[in-house]
Structure formats: C-alpha cells, structure tokens
Write a protein that holds these residues in place. Sequence first.
Motif, mmCIF file in Angstrom:
data_model
loop_
_atom_site.group_PDB
_atom_site.id
_atom_site.type_symbol
_atom_site.label_atom_id
_atom_site.label_comp_id
_atom_site.label_asym_id
_atom_site.label_seq_id
_atom_site.Cartn_x
_atom_site.Cartn_y
_atom_site.Cartn_z
ATOM 1 N N ALA C 119 6.780 0.933 -0.178
ATOM 2 C CA ALA C 119 6.273 1.390 -1.481
ATOM 3 C C ALA C 119 7.192 2.446 -2.076
ATOM 4 O O ALA C 119 7.499 2.411 -3.272
ATOM 5 C CB ALA C 119 4.856 1.937 -1.318
ATOM 6 N N ALA C 120 7.664 3.355 -1.224
ATOM 7 C CA ALA C 120 8.537 4.429 -1.723
ATOM 8 C C ALA C 120 9.822 3.842 -2.295
ATOM 9 O O ALA C 120 10.322 4.296 -3.328
ATOM 10 C CB ALA C 120 8.854 5.409 -0.599
ATOM 11 N N ALA C 121 10.339 2.810 -1.627
ATOM 12 C CA ALA C 121 11.573 2.189 -2.124
ATOM 13 C C ALA C 121 11.343 1.580 -3.496
ATOM 14 O O ALA C 121 12.193 1.684 -4.389
ATOM 15 C CB ALA C 121 12.041 1.118 -1.141
ATOM 16 N N LEU C 122 10.191 0.934 -3.689
ATOM 17 C CA LEU C 122 9.946 0.291 -4.973
ATOM 18 C C LEU C 122 9.531 1.283 -6.054
ATOM 19 O O LEU C 122 9.717 1.033 -7.240
ATOM 20 C CB LEU C 122 8.896 -0.816 -4.824
ATOM 21 C CG LEU C 122 9.556 -2.184 -4.621
ATOM 22 C CD1 LEU C 122 10.195 -2.267 -3.260
ATOM 23 C CD2 LEU C 122 8.588 -3.307 -4.831
ATOM 24 N N LEU C 123 8.944 2.398 -5.627
ATOM 25 C CA LEU C 123 8.565 3.412 -6.606
ATOM 26 C C LEU C 123 9.749 4.286 -6.976
ATOM 27 O O LEU C 123 9.692 5.049 -7.939
ATOM 28 C CB LEU C 123 7.442 4.293 -6.047
ATOM 29 C CG LEU C 123 6.060 3.660 -5.975
ATOM 30 C CD1 LEU C 123 5.148 4.485 -5.100
ATOM 31 C CD2 LEU C 123 5.460 3.509 -7.364
ATOM 32 N N GLY C 124 10.826 4.200 -6.193
ATOM 33 C CA GLY C 124 11.973 5.061 -6.454
ATOM 34 C C GLY C 124 11.684 6.511 -6.098
ATOM 35 O O GLY C 124 12.173 7.431 -6.745
ATOM 36 N N THR C 125 10.882 6.724 -5.073
ATOM 37 C CA THR C 125 10.531 8.081 -4.657
ATOM 38 C C THR C 125 11.762 8.842 -4.169
ATOM 39 O O THR C 125 12.567 8.294 -3.422
ATOM 40 C CB THR C 125 9.505 8.007 -3.508
ATOM 41 O OG1 THR C 125 8.462 7.130 -3.895
ATOM 42 C CG2 THR C 125 8.947 9.371 -3.184
ATOM 43 N N GLU C 126 11.884 10.105 -4.581
ATOM 44 C CA GLU C 126 12.976 10.914 -4.051
ATOM 45 C C GLU C 126 12.581 11.444 -2.675
ATOM 46 O O GLU C 126 11.411 11.663 -2.408
ATOM 47 C CB GLU C 126 13.267 12.098 -4.976
ATOM 48 C CG GLU C 126 13.582 11.712 -6.400
ATOM 49 C CD GLU C 126 12.491 12.174 -7.349
ATOM 50 O OE1 GLU C 126 12.112 13.357 -7.285
ATOM 51 O OE2 GLU C 126 11.990 11.336 -8.130
ATOM 52 N N GLU C 127 13.545 11.668 -1.844
ATOM 53 C CA GLU C 127 13.338 12.099 -0.462
ATOM 54 C C GLU C 127 12.216 11.288 0.185
ATOM 55 O O GLU C 127 11.194 11.844 0.602
ATOM 56 C CB GLU C 127 12.961 13.578 -0.408
ATOM 57 C CG GLU C 127 14.053 14.495 -0.931
ATOM 58 C CD GLU C 127 13.553 15.929 -1.029
ATOM 59 O OE1 GLU C 127 12.896 16.363 -0.066
ATOM 60 O OE2 GLU C 127 13.797 16.560 -2.049
ATOM 61 N N PRO C 128 12.396 9.986 0.254
ATOM 62 C CA PRO C 128 11.285 9.143 0.696
ATOM 63 C C PRO C 128 10.776 9.490 2.095
ATOM 64 O O PRO C 128 9.564 9.515 2.318
ATOM 65 C CB PRO C 128 11.866 7.726 0.643
ATOM 66 C CG PRO C 128 13.337 7.892 0.558
ATOM 67 C CD PRO C 128 13.587 9.208 -0.082
ATOM 68 N N ALA C 129 11.691 9.780 3.028
ATOM 69 C CA ALA C 129 11.247 9.993 4.405
ATOM 70 C C ALA C 129 10.239 11.134 4.481
ATOM 71 O O ALA C 129 9.148 10.996 5.052
ATOM 72 C CB ALA C 129 12.452 10.273 5.297
ATOM 73 N N ALA C 130 10.598 12.259 3.873
ATOM 74 C CA ALA C 130 9.713 13.424 3.936
ATOM 75 C C ALA C 130 8.401 13.134 3.213
ATOM 76 O O ALA C 130 7.312 13.477 3.703
ATOM 77 C CB ALA C 130 10.416 14.633 3.301
ATOM 78 N N ARG C 131 8.506 12.475 2.067
ATOM 79 C CA ARG C 131 7.293 12.207 1.292
ATOM 80 C C ARG C 131 6.355 11.263 2.036
ATOM 81 O O ARG C 131 5.135 11.413 1.977
ATOM 82 C CB ARG C 131 7.668 11.601 -0.058
ATOM 83 C CG ARG C 131 8.376 12.557 -1.003
ATOM 84 C CD ARG C 131 7.389 13.431 -1.761
ATOM 85 N NE ARG C 131 6.504 12.673 -2.614
ATOM 86 C CZ ARG C 131 6.808 12.312 -3.863
ATOM 87 N NH1 ARG C 131 7.971 12.630 -4.373
ATOM 88 N NH2 ARG C 131 5.941 11.651 -4.573
#
Lengths: 229, 245, 256, 40
Positions: C119-131
């Motif tokens: 989901a983070a990859a598709l949402l374009g989340t920054e700092e995905p791992a931490a989030r």
Amino acid sequence: MNGLRTEARVAMAIARKDAVAELRGRHATVSTLFFAAVVLLLFGFALGPDARRLAEAAPGLLWLAIVFAGILAVNRLHLLETDDAALEQLALYPVARRAIYAGKALGGFAVMLVLGVVVLGAVGILFAVDIASAWLPLLSTVILGAMGIAAVGTFYAGVTVRMRAREVMLPLLVLPVLAPLLLGAVRATAAALAGDPFGELGAWLQLLVAFDLIMLMAGAATYGFLLED
Amino acid sequence: MKTRILGFVALAAVVSAAIVGLFVVPPDLNQGDAQRIMYPHVASAWLAYLSFGVTAVGGVLWLWRRDLRFDAVALSGAEIGVMFTAFAIWGGMMWGRPVWGVFWQWEDPRLTTTALLLALYVGYLLLRRLTEDPERRATRAAIVGLVAAIDIPIVHFSVEWWRGLHQTATIASPERALDPAAPMVFVGTLMGTLAAFSLAWLYLMIRRYELARAELAREEEARRGRLRAVQAAAANLRSQEEAAR
Amino acid sequence: MPQTTIYVSPRSFGRPDARPPAVETTELARLFAGSAALAGVTLRVEGGRSVALLGPNGAGKTTLLRVLATILRSSYGSARVDGLDVVRDADLVRERVAYLSHATGLYDDLTARENLHFAAALLGTEEPAARVERALLDVGLGERADDRVRGFSAGMRRRLALGRILLGRASVVLLDEPYAALDRDGMGLVDRLLAAWKEVGVTVIVASHATDRLTGLLDGTVTLDRGLVTAVSGAGVTSVAPTLGGTRAPAPEAIR
Amino acid sequence: MTDAGFVIAAYGVILGGLALYTVTLWRRLRAAASRDDEGR
C-alpha cells in the motif's frame, strides 16, 4: 516530472506482489501446469501413436496447450484481486490506471513464461522433438507468446471479472483475439524446429512483437475504464 | 418518412442487383455460373467491415462523450455486422464448393479471417446481453469492440502470411475476378450490388438505431420513474410531519 | 498502546469554514438494476468536520461513500471532494480521499507488513519502512506483522485496513462501518483515530449503526433512508431536499 | 448439386436473411412503440 518512473515503480510493486502471492499460494501455476499436461496427453491420444505425425503436430499442440492453460492462469491471477475486493482497493490508489494494467500484465507474463517453458520442455519429451538445438528461437517465441497472452488475457480478465458467466465469457472473448498470436507462434515454432529452411522465422517473430505491442497499448489505454464500476 | 423512402429505394436496388447478378450478367469463362455468388458475397463482406468500423467508432465516442446514443450506434453496427459476416461466410462456402470442391478452403485468407470476425462479434453481442447496467454495458462493450477492431487487420495480415509464407499454390479467390483484365460487366455488376447492399445497410442501420434508442428511452423513463416515486414518497412524508408539528 | 500518529495533509490546515466544502453533492442518484440506491442526495459537509452517516441497511450509505471514493459512477448528479469533481478530477480526488470499505482489500498470501508495504508503494508514502512500522504499532498488530493475513480474524483484518489509511495523507476519510467485527480494544482504536483526525482537521464521514458510540466524537449526523437524506443535525453539514420529478443535472452528458 | 443449385442457395439465404432481419426489426420496433404507449 518523473511520472513515468513512478508508474514503473507502481507496476513493479503490483507484479512483485503477484509473484510473492503466487510463490506462496500457487494459485495460478500448479493447477494450470497440470491442466496443460493433461491437454498434451490427450492430444497424444487423439493423434497418436504414430510418432512422426505427433512430432509434426507438436508446434500446434504446444501452443494450444499454452493458450488454454494461459487463459486459466491469467484468470486465476485476477481472481486474486476479487477475493477480498482488492481490485476495488487497487482502483482507489492515486496511481495511473495504465500502471495498474502494466503491473497485472507483468505478473501474468511471469506466470505465462514459467508455463510456456515447462510446456515446451514437456512437448520436447513427450513428442520426441529436438528442442535443445533450437533453444534460442524457441525461447524467443515463448517469451513473445507469453507476453501477448498476458497482455490480452489481463485485459479481458478485467472485462469479465465482475461479470456473470465469466468462466465461459473469458475464453470466448479471448480466443478469437489471440488467433494471430497462435498462428504466429505456431509458425515460428515450426520454423525454429525445422532449422528455418525458408528464412521465415524472423517475419513470424516480428508479427508477434507487433501483436504484443499493439495489445499492450490498447490495454494500457482502456484498462482504467474497467476499474471504475 | 425519409427513412421509409430509403427503404423502398433499397428494396428496389437489391432486387434489381440480384436480377442482374443472376440473369443478366454472362457467366464467367472459368467458373461458370458459380461466379455469380461473388457479387453478394463480396458486398456482404465489405459491409461487415464497415459495420464493425462503426461499432468501434461508436464505442470510442461513448467513452469520450458519455452519451448512450453512441452506444446505440455501436450496438446497431455490431448486430448488422454479424448478419453480413454470416452472409459473407455462407456465400463463400456456396461459392467454394463448386469452384474448389470443398465448402471450407483453409487456404483462403478471407474466409478464415471472416470466420474469426464472426466469433469476435458474437462474443461482443453476448457480452452485452450479460451486463444489465446500461453504462457498465456500454463501457465494457466499447472496449471489447475497440480491441476487436484493432485485432481485425492483425488477423488479416497473419492469415495472409500464413498462406503466403508457406508457398502454396495460389488459388482463385473472388477478388481475382477484379483483375484489370476482368470484363467491365463483372466489375460493374459488383459495384452495383455493393451500392444496392449499402443502401439496404443504411436503412437497416437507421431502423436498428431507432430501436436501440426506443429501448434506451424506455430504460431511462423507468429509471426516472423509480427516482420520482422515491422522491415523491419522501416529500409526502416530510409534509405530513410538518403538518403534525 | 502508543499514541496514534496522523500524517496531516497540507490541505487540512486552516479554519474549517475558510476551506471549500470537503464534500458537496448535487442531486446525486445511482440506480442499480432493480432499485435506486441513491435517489437525489444534495449534501454539503464542511472541511475539517466529522459527520456520522446513519440509516438502515440499504439506505444508500455505502453507495454514497463509493461515489465519493471515485470507484462508482453516479447515474445522475455530481459530487465534489475538496472542490474537485469525482469524475472529471478523479486522479486528484484519489490523492485526497481514503476509504475503508466492508471488504478490506487485503492479500491473503502476504503478511500484514507486506500488505502495508504494498500500500505504501502505491500511495507513494515517504519513508515507507518507518511509516509502516508505525502504522502496525498504531493499530496494535506489531506482534502479528509477519503472519500471513489468511489466518487473520475479521477484526484483525479491519485493523490492518485502518493501518493502511494511516499510510496516506488523506484530507477526507470515508469509513464504512469501521466498528464492524472489532473487539473492545479495536473499537477504542477507531475512537482514538476519529479524535485524532478531528484534532488535525481531517474531514471524516463514518457510516455506522453505532449511533451511541459516535455521539460526542463527531460534529454532526446525516440520516439516509431509501436513498434520500431524511435528517441532518449538528454542525458542519447541510442538505437540501431533491427537486421533485427527477434531477436538475441530467445524465448522461453531464456526468462525463 | 449443380452450380445453379449453389447459386440459388447463396442468393436465397442472403436475400432471405436480409428480408427476415428487416421484418424482425419492424416487429421489434412496433413492439417497442406499443410498450411506450402503455407506459404513458
């Protein structure tokens, strides 16, 4: 903007997700491989036991088995998205629709490639065809064929996934569209196995490349319309 | 009214074209009377292609403009196109038997291509039947119709190559009658038949479109009726509540 | 349980009434084969307000949320989110809206963490791992992060789906029965999330039967019945009865 | 069958088919129109 790079990243993420799910659940490959094997076996019964005739028919049998099993595989891959309305979730992400299509098609391509290579090997063994000496053109044909089936299959699975009677409708719609691919792949395989005596192999591979590109573009342009209900 | 006149003209044209093709034109030197089948056969095939072109364009216009009337055009094209495709195949088979000795000639790229066309568009019509919501139906059909239309030239090329690259004897096909050397009467008869069939096609397209529009209007009326009923019931309830207060 | 962290959309800053209405629908109607799921809803929810969407089953709550989330086209009428048309500007609307549906849209063969990473990859989340780690802790799934979702209970799936919303930067959050299948802890989690969203000015629309629970947490309520708004109360929400005899904005030309 | 037989079969089915489709279309149109009248 690096929009295209973002789209590629999204497509890769979707394809990787499909690959991981497939490696763990084996929804698409195992059952369809078995199906392809049974199809080959029955072809042997239908045309055998004359070994010469079977070897002659081998390119056609190879591709019929791949196409039939491929439609099932691509459908399975799309069912992954309907189990828990994941397709709907996918449609919610703020990403280009064509990236979603590319991702699903890429996942389908990976599965189709495995399927194609294994079925090719099985045909080599079952019908006593020498595939080793022409492995490069054969592999190219399988790659291009797998890509075309994935491109068209993904797209039509998107059309039928929410439809009544989709098990019938999917092959019914896909098979006539795949006719040129079947034709080109069978001819290319036959030419490759015969050592390309008439120099026609290149032309058939070109036909496959053109088919793949056109269908990928058509799918990328229209898949978004299928995602909205 | 104009459509009705068109209908009469088309009827007269088709009947005269049939009479000319059957009785007036002399038989072909090589193929004899069988050659007469070529006229309606080629005309049908041509109109089938035209119909499917209309279907593709109608579908694209629906996706672009979101007006269901374009979808009605697409449907008309597909249904009439399937009919003409069936005529073309039938004509080809009836023509092939006396000339080639077989009903089905795999070496003929047009016959095989046309058979695939039939499969593509029967699928299109089935898909339409299996989707109830008018907008969803229009969208799915538009996309399938577009891809089918894109597929047609690829099918045609591949089948041509399939035969051509395989170096088989060239066989007579209906188009050979249109060699520059072919007598003008044959060319003229074919063009006349084509014109007559095109008039009939236009008439049928208009009528089929009218039917699709009528069905669309009925669906729309029913939908609005349901909406009105729900809204009226709610308004009623509201005014009652206000009166009670 | 740790304090929930909401990553605020820049669009959710500012006084609520100074922003364009978060949600604005005009004579919105959607018909399915046999019935009208929405029969002309004209509704306005102010930015930063949280609103409960009430009504019996089949009232049209889910349909309304799905239209706002851009995954269902209306038959008539129009809808805007943050001033953007849900059909014409669907791409932009998707960046602003988060939607929790009945189904959770998770992949059974992936672990909880993998689902969120996807989901983070598709949402374009920054700092995905931490989030992702943060979201897993927030929804109380830290210990089950590496288990496949196939073995999850309905409540755990819902928690994970809520965690997915935390990965984005939505300015409008649409929740369809968020309390369904949750245990007491889970319900508390939803309560905390609602409070946190309200705190930072994210607009929230909650379709729910849990009326008692929502009182005090939210600003206003909208009641739907048979596809129409029958009542509104509280702050931040207004509605107008539909014009009788159909819709002002006719389909299909107008809903391109 | 003689050549003439095939010619007749071809023309018969094509012309007959056109006529049949036209008549069916008329009937469907008339049915649609009468349904509309009932509706009003």
